[in-house]
Design a protein around this motif. Sequence first.
Motif, PDB file in Angstrom:
ATOM      1  N   GLU A  48      35.650 -12.848  52.550  1.00 35.32           N
ATOM      2  CA  GLU A  48      34.887 -11.724  53.084  1.00 35.32           C
ATOM      3  C   GLU A  48      35.207 -10.411  52.389  1.00 35.32           C
ATOM      4  O   GLU A  48      34.562  -9.401  52.666  1.00 35.32           O
ATOM      5  CB  GLU A  48      35.161 -11.583  54.580  1.00 35.32           C
ATOM      6  CG  GLU A  48      34.708 -12.788  55.387  1.00 35.32           C
ATOM      7  CD  GLU A  48      35.049 -12.662  56.853  1.00 35.32           C
ATOM      8  OE1 GLU A  48      35.470 -11.572  57.281  1.00 35.32           O
ATOM      9  OE2 GLU A  48      34.893 -13.654  57.577  1.00 35.32           O
ATOM     10  N   SER A  49      36.192 -10.413  51.523  1.00 36.28           N
ATOM     11  CA  SER A  49      36.673  -9.165  50.931  1.00 36.28           C
ATOM     12  C   SER A  49      36.153  -8.930  49.527  1.00 36.28           C
ATOM     13  O   SER A  49      35.740  -9.849  48.829  1.00 36.28           O
ATOM     14  CB  SER A  49      38.206  -9.178  50.852  1.00 36.28           C
ATOM     15  OG  SER A  49      38.774  -9.231  52.116  1.00 36.28           O
ATOM     16  N   ARG A  50      36.220  -7.680  49.137  1.00 38.95           N
ATOM     17  CA  ARG A  50      35.988  -7.248  47.759  1.00 38.95           C
ATOM     18  C   ARG A  50      37.305  -6.656  47.277  1.00 38.95           C
ATOM     19  O   ARG A  50      38.149  -6.258  48.076  1.00 38.95           O
ATOM     20  CB  ARG A  50      34.894  -6.188  47.711  1.00 38.95           C
ATOM     21  CG  ARG A  50      33.600  -6.584  48.368  1.00 38.95           C
ATOM     22  CD  ARG A  50      32.572  -7.134  47.472  1.00 38.95           C
ATOM     23  NE  ARG A  50      32.357  -6.233  46.346  1.00 38.95           N
ATOM     24  CZ  ARG A  50      31.950  -6.628  45.158  1.00 38.95           C
ATOM     25  NH1 ARG A  50      31.685  -7.884  44.951  1.00 38.95           N
ATOM     26  NH2 ARG A  50      31.790  -5.788  44.170  1.00 38.95           N
ATOM     27  N   GLY A  59      46.612  -3.509  30.050  1.00 39.35           N
ATOM     28  CA  GLY A  59      45.870  -4.542  30.753  1.00 39.35           C
ATOM     29  C   GLY A  59      46.670  -5.258  31.822  1.00 39.35           C
ATOM     30  O   GLY A  59      46.250  -6.300  32.319  1.00 39.35           O
ATOM     31  N   GLU A  60      47.818  -4.702  32.182  1.00 37.70           N
ATOM     32  CA  GLU A  60      48.652  -5.301  33.231  1.00 37.70           C
ATOM     33  C   GLU A  60      48.233  -4.742  34.586  1.00 37.70           C
ATOM     34  O   GLU A  60      48.061  -3.533  34.749  1.00 37.70           O
ATOM     35  CB  GLU A  60      50.137  -4.989  32.996  1.00 37.70           C
ATOM     36  CG  GLU A  60      50.695  -5.585  31.730  1.00 37.70           C
ATOM     37  CD  GLU A  60      50.750  -7.099  31.778  1.00 37.70           C
ATOM     38  OE1 GLU A  60      51.086  -7.658  32.842  1.00 37.70           O
ATOM     39  OE2 GLU A  60      50.437  -7.730  30.754  1.00 37.70           O
ATOM     40  N   LEU A  61      48.082  -5.627  35.564  1.00 39.28           N
ATOM     41  CA  LEU A  61      47.685  -5.224  36.904  1.00 39.28           C
ATOM     42  C   LEU A  61      48.814  -4.421  37.550  1.00 39.28           C
ATOM     43  O   LEU A  61      49.953  -4.882  37.614  1.00 39.28           O
ATOM     44  CB  LEU A  61      47.347  -6.463  37.735  1.00 39.28           C
ATOM     45  CG  LEU A  61      46.769  -6.233  39.117  1.00 39.28           C
ATOM     46  CD1 LEU A  61      45.493  -5.389  39.055  1.00 39.28           C
ATOM     47  CD2 LEU A  61      46.488  -7.557  39.792  1.00 39.28           C
ATOM     48  N   GLN A  62      48.477  -3.217  38.025  1.00 36.62           N
ATOM     49  CA  GLN A  62      49.465  -2.331  38.631  1.00 36.62           C
ATOM     50  C   GLN A  62      49.113  -1.957  40.070  1.00 36.62           C
ATOM     51  O   GLN A  62      49.862  -1.238  40.720  1.00 36.62           O
ATOM     52  CB  GLN A  62      49.627  -1.059  37.795  1.00 36.62           C
ATOM     53  CG  GLN A  62      50.134  -1.294  36.400  1.00 36.62           C
ATOM     54  CD  GLN A  62      51.538  -1.883  36.357  1.00 36.62           C
ATOM     55  OE1 GLN A  62      52.327  -1.733  37.280  1.00 36.62           O
ATOM     56  NE2 GLN A  62      51.856  -2.568  35.279  1.00 36.62           N
ATOM     57  N   GLY A  63      47.962  -2.422  40.541  1.00 35.48           N
ATOM     58  CA  GLY A  63      47.599  -2.116  41.919  1.00 35.48           C
ATOM     59  C   GLY A  63      46.233  -2.662  42.264  1.00 35.48           C
ATOM     60  O   GLY A  63      45.499  -3.146  41.394  1.00 35.48           O
ATOM     61  N   TYR A  64      45.893  -2.591  43.535  1.00 41.50           N
ATOM     62  CA  TYR A  64      44.597  -3.074  44.003  1.00 41.50           C
ATOM     63  C   TYR A  64      44.274  -2.424  45.341  1.00 41.50           C
ATOM     64  O   TYR A  64      45.145  -1.899  46.037  1.00 41.50           O
ATOM     65  CB  TYR A  64      44.598  -4.593  44.164  1.00 41.50           C
ATOM     66  CG  TYR A  64      45.372  -5.036  45.379  1.00 41.50           C
ATOM     67  CD1 TYR A  64      44.729  -5.167  46.615  1.00 41.50           C
ATOM     68  CD2 TYR A  64      46.738  -5.278  45.321  1.00 41.50           C
ATOM     69  CE1 TYR A  64      45.438  -5.534  47.735  1.00 41.50           C
ATOM     70  CE2 TYR A  64      47.448  -5.639  46.435  1.00 41.50           C
ATOM     71  CZ  TYR A  64      46.797  -5.761  47.647  1.00 41.50           C
ATOM     72  OH  TYR A  64      47.505  -6.097  48.756  1.00 41.50           O
ATOM     73  N   ILE A  65      43.003  -2.488  45.701  1.00 46.65           N
ATOM     74  CA  ILE A  65      42.527  -2.190  47.051  1.00 46.65           C
ATOM     75  C   ILE A  65      41.649  -3.369  47.458  1.00 46.65           C
ATOM     76  O   ILE A  65      40.714  -3.724  46.746  1.00 46.65           O
ATOM     77  CB  ILE A  65      41.709  -0.887  47.116  1.00 46.65           C
ATOM     78  CG1 ILE A  65      42.564   0.311  46.712  1.00 46.65           C
ATOM     79  CG2 ILE A  65      41.140  -0.681  48.529  1.00 46.65           C
ATOM     80  CD1 ILE A  65      41.790   1.617  46.654  1.00 46.65           C
ATOM     81  N   GLN A  66      41.981  -3.983  48.580  1.00 45.09           N
ATOM     82  CA  GLN A  66      41.194  -5.085  49.138  1.00 45.09           C
ATOM     83  C   GLN A  66      40.451  -4.536  50.353  1.00 45.09           C
ATOM     84  O   GLN A  66      41.062  -3.962  51.255  1.00 45.09           O
ATOM     85  CB  GLN A  66      42.112  -6.234  49.552  1.00 45.09           C
ATOM     86  CG  GLN A  66      41.371  -7.426  50.098  1.00 45.09           C
ATOM     87  CD  GLN A  66      42.310  -8.531  50.548  1.00 45.09           C
ATOM     88  OE1 GLN A  66      43.523  -8.359  50.639  1.00 45.09           O
ATOM     89  NE2 GLN A  66      41.746  -9.677  50.868  1.00 45.09           N
ATOM     90  N   TYR A  67      39.132  -4.704  50.390  1.00 42.47           N
ATOM     91  CA  TYR A  67      38.327  -4.083  51.434  1.00 42.47           C
ATOM     92  C   TYR A  67      37.149  -4.974  51.806  1.00 42.47           C
ATOM     93  O   TYR A  67      36.780  -5.878  51.062  1.00 42.47           O
ATOM     94  CB  TYR A  67      37.836  -2.710  50.975  1.00 42.47           C
ATOM     95  CG  TYR A  67      37.007  -2.743  49.712  1.00 42.47           C
ATOM     96  CD1 TYR A  67      35.621  -2.704  49.767  1.00 42.47           C
ATOM     97  CD2 TYR A  67      37.600  -2.849  48.449  1.00 42.47           C
ATOM     98  CE1 TYR A  67      34.845  -2.742  48.614  1.00 42.47           C
ATOM     99  CE2 TYR A  67      36.842  -2.883  47.295  1.00 42.47           C
ATOM    100  CZ  TYR A  67      35.471  -2.834  47.386  1.00 42.47           C
ATOM    101  OH  TYR A  67      34.709  -2.883  46.233  1.00 42.47           O
TER     102      TYR A  67
END
Length: 166
Positions: A48-50, A59-67
């Motif tokens: 259900e999330s984006r 190009g290294e992942l350093q964060g996210y927002i799941q909403y």
Amino acid sequence: MGRLFPATCNQDRDYARFARYFLENSYEFDERLLFYDAIAHLTLSLNESRLMLFDDVNGELQGYIQYRLEADGDTMFIESAILSSAYRNGLQFYQGFARWTNHVMEEHGEIHRVRFHVRADHAYLIRLYSKFAKEIGETESRGRTELVFETAFDELRCYLRAAEIK
């Protein structure tokens, strides 16, 4: 530490990168979150999330927002967000949050509110979030109290000066 570059999560490899990052850093979200709880969160929430991912110049992942969009259709709920400790500063927070609001506005023009939870024992985040959102209630999660915060989407964008962020 440099600039972070936002991107939406669209491909399987993006989801795999997110899952690895979440599992490696879930203690930042909640130090009592057990591995199987983190797996359960991913399993239950991803359909259900984006996701908006934030990569560094390498190009290294350093964060996210799941909403996700709530059932009322005009409220965006932030499931979780983590930013690597090396990137935790006011500028990265505000610019990343502003870029997210810009993306949400393009994707869902009908959004009127943003809602999220914060642990009731996390004084720093409560002070930070109280600058732009109001506490509207409490809930229980994994045996601990969380405060429910909400803000008007337009007011949040104004506070973040989102229109100035590209």
